[in-house]
Design a protein around this motif. Structure first.
Motif, PDB file in Angstrom:
ATOM      1  N   SER A   1      -5.875   9.273  -7.004  1.00 19.46           N
ATOM      2  CA  SER A   1      -6.062   9.140  -5.560  1.00 19.46           C
ATOM      3  C   SER A   1      -5.078  10.039  -4.834  1.00 19.46           C
ATOM      4  CB  SER A   1      -5.862   7.682  -5.128  1.00 19.46           C
ATOM      5  OG  SER A   1      -4.557   7.232  -5.452  1.00 19.46           O
ATOM      6  N   PHE A   2      -5.412  10.360  -3.585  1.00 16.71           N
ATOM      7  CA  PHE A   2      -4.549  11.199  -2.759  1.00 16.71           C
ATOM      8  C   PHE A   2      -4.608  10.669  -1.336  1.00 16.71           C
ATOM      9  CE2 PHE A   2      -3.865  15.183  -0.236  1.00 16.71           C
ATOM     10  CZ  PHE A   2      -2.554  15.416  -0.639  1.00 16.71           C
ATOM     11  N   ARG A   3      -3.503  10.058  -0.901  1.00 12.82           N
ATOM     12  CA  ARG A   3      -3.443   9.453   0.432  1.00 12.82           C
ATOM     13  C   ARG A   3      -2.108   9.792   1.083  1.00 12.82           C
ATOM     14  NH1 ARG A   3      -5.260   5.200  -2.849  1.00 12.82           N
ATOM     15  NH2 ARG A   3      -7.466   4.666  -2.575  1.00 12.82           N
ATOM     16  N   ASP A   4      -2.173  10.136   2.356  1.00 15.82           N
ATOM     17  CA  ASP A   4      -0.963  10.428   3.131  1.00 15.82           C
ATOM     18  C   ASP A   4      -0.075  11.462   2.433  1.00 15.82           C
ATOM     19  OD1 ASP A   4      -1.721   8.476   5.026  1.00 15.82           O
ATOM     20  OD2 ASP A   4      -0.805   6.894   3.825  1.00 15.82           O
TER      21      ASP A   4
ATOM     22  N   GLN B   1       0.263  12.029  -0.708  1.00 10.54           N
ATOM     23  CA  GLN B   1       0.827  11.592  -1.982  1.00 10.54           C
ATOM     24  C   GLN B   1      -0.274  11.358  -3.007  1.00 10.54           C
ATOM     25  OE1 GLN B   1       4.329   8.710  -2.636  1.00 10.54           O
ATOM     26  NE2 GLN B   1       2.579   7.356  -2.874  1.00 10.54           N
TER      27      GLN B   1
ATOM     28  N   SER C   1      -1.514   9.931  -6.740  1.00  9.94           N
ATOM     29  CA  SER C   1      -1.172   8.874  -7.671  1.00  9.94           C
ATOM     30  C   SER C   1      -2.191   8.813  -8.789  1.00  9.94           C
ATOM     31  CB  SER C   1      -1.110   7.503  -6.965  1.00  9.94           C
ATOM     32  OG  SER C   1      -0.109   7.464  -5.979  1.00  9.94           O
TER      33      SER C   1
ATOM     34  N   ASN D   1      -4.238   6.128 -11.050  1.00 10.64           N
ATOM     35  CA  ASN D   1      -4.636   4.742 -10.863  1.00 10.64           C
ATOM     36  C   ASN D   1      -4.500   3.924 -12.145  1.00 10.64           C
ATOM     37  OD1 ASN D   1      -7.396   5.780  -8.704  1.00 10.64           O
ATOM     38  ND2 ASN D   1      -5.217   5.572  -8.279  1.00 10.64           N
TER      39      ASN D   1
ATOM     40  N   SER E   1       2.904   7.009  -8.581  1.00 11.20           N
ATOM     41  CA  SER E   1       2.745   8.248  -7.830  1.00 11.20           C
ATOM     42  C   SER E   1       3.298   9.422  -8.614  1.00 11.20           C
ATOM     43  CB  SER E   1       3.466   8.149  -6.486  1.00 11.20           C
ATOM     44  OG  SER E   1       4.878   8.138  -6.686  1.00 11.20           O
TER      45      SER E   1
ATOM     46  N   ALA F   1      -8.195  14.267  -8.046  1.00 15.65           N
ATOM     47  CA  ALA F   1      -7.107  14.387  -7.065  1.00 15.65           C
ATOM     48  C   ALA F   1      -5.745  14.607  -7.718  1.00 15.65           C
ATOM     49  CB  ALA F   1      -7.065  13.144  -6.167  1.00 15.65           C
TER      50      ALA F   1
ATOM     51  N   ASN G   1      -7.659  17.033  -2.783  1.00 17.60           N
ATOM     52  CA  ASN G   1      -8.931  16.812  -2.091  1.00 17.60           C
ATOM     53  C   ASN G   1     -10.147  16.907  -3.007  1.00 17.60           C
ATOM     54  OD1 ASN G   1      -7.734  16.451   0.503  1.00 17.60           O
ATOM     55  ND2 ASN G   1      -7.449  18.670   0.651  1.00 17.60           N
TER      56      ASN G   1
ATOM     57  N   ARG H   1     -11.831  14.978  -5.187  1.00 16.55           N
ATOM     58  CA  ARG H   1     -11.759  13.538  -5.459  1.00 16.55           C
ATOM     59  C   ARG H   1     -12.887  13.014  -6.335  1.00 16.55           C
ATOM     60  NH1 ARG H   1      -8.437  11.412  -0.949  1.00 16.55           N
ATOM     61  NH2 ARG H   1      -8.078  13.108   0.527  1.00 16.55           N
TER      62      ARG H   1
END
Length: 336
Positions: free
Chosen positions: A108-111, A113, A115, A117, A124, A148, A171, A173
């Motif tokens: 995953s890629f959020r804010d 960062q 990570s 899963n 992270s 990601a 991005n 994903r």
């Protein structure tokens, strides 16, 4: 020669003293089909490491979402288990050892960062970096085959470290196929392009990238994952690394086992994780060849800081020595 003497040896200890430690982490699937797929790929990689390349079984660890699904799995892939295993590894790894960590699953890629899963809390990229930095060896590689995963190349970059990601950015994903072909690269000799008996991380990367692209082409689908390799410490990965690109030279020296090592077969037909040859001279020659290959890779890394004429002279001397060593090995193998 002065420059050769100054090259920091990636092989400070004799090659025969090097140990390979493999940690495969099959993350959360989010569904039965993915859980089974990730475990299948992880099991194939661990089995190849033990049965083909001679990595001791106790040094090839597979953590999975549901360990009961595979006899090869030794524990759960939860955050606490991963951290505990790497902490224990940091206590027994020697400076000349190799450590390969392979992540198979979703990312995953959020804010800003990225990570990987896991069942429960994720880890992270920054947290993976801290875990790897604690290992007392520079011969460390992490392969993140998840979606990601691109930012891992920048976050985990360090001198002497190989970082491979299935995607070029956070991005990308969509689900990835890179992990399937990265695992397959070790199963037989197809990815061993130089035919020296041992697949390197560079060869495995090249094979997996090529087969991933073939998969999308055969399925008439748009390629949604672009694998990257980073090993020169600048935090910028390369999509098509070779021995002559900024990234690739270190990965070319990183193998699961000593060049020439094979899994022997016992009289009962069962695989045994030991080199097939009992010829101590060959074992020594294989180690000397590995040393030379590592010195070539290190010299290539230093190219930008050396006088061009000096670089060419030193490279030529090493390549000649390597060619002579290969000739000596072939002559010895032919006499077995």
């Amino acid at each position: 020669m002065a420059v050769l003497a100054a090259i920091p040896a990636l092989v400070a200890a004799p090659s025969s003293a090097q140990q390979t430690h493999l940690l495969v982490v099959a993350g959360i699937g989010g569904g039965a089909a993915y859980t089974e797929r990730f475990l299948e790929w992880g099991t194939a990689l661990r089995s190849a490491a033990v049965e083909r390349y001679g990595v001791p079984a106790e040094q090839a660890v597979l953590l999975s979402e549901d360990p009961e699904m595979s006899e090869a799995a030794t524990g759960e892939s939860r955050r606490d288990d991963v951290e505990a295993h790497l902490a224990a590894l940091a206590g027994r790894v020697q400076p000349a050892d190799r450590v390969l960590v392979v992540l198979i699953g979703h990312g995953s890629f959020r804010d800003g960062q990225a990570s990987f899963n896991l069942p429960g809390p994720d880890l992270s990229a920054a947290e993976w970096k801290a875990l790897l930095d604690a290992l007392p060896t520079e011969r460390v590689a992490l392969v993140n085959t998840a979606s990601a995963s691109g930012p891992f190349a920048t976050e985990l970059s360090a001198p002497g470290r190989v970082v491979i990601t299935a995607t070029a950015s956070g991005n990308e994903r969509n689900e990835t196929r890179f992990g399937q072909y990265f695992a397959a690269a070790w199963v037989d000799g197809e990815a061993d392009l130089d035919k020296n008996g041992s697949t390197s991380l560079l060869e495995a990367f090249q094979y997996a990238r090529r087969e991933t692209e073939r998969f999308y082409s055969d399925e008439n689908r748009l390629l949604t994952e672009h694998a990257m390799l980073e090993d020169d410490g600048d935090g910028e990965g390369t999509r098509e690394p070779t021995l002559d690109t900024p990234d690739g030279a270190v990965a070319a020296t990183f193998t699961l086992g000593l060049p020439g090592a094979r899994a022997a077969v016992t009289a009962e037909g069962a695989p045994s994780p030991i080199p097939a040859t009992s010829d101590t001279v060959l074992v020594r020659l294989y180690g000397e060849r590995a040393d030379l290959e590592a010195r070539v890779a290190e010299l290539r890394r230093m190219q930008g800081s050396l006088d061009p004429d000096t670089y060419e002279q030193e490279l030529e001397a090493l390549l000649v020595e390597l060619a002579l060593k290969n000739r000596e090995i072939r002559a010895r193998e032919g006499g077995e």
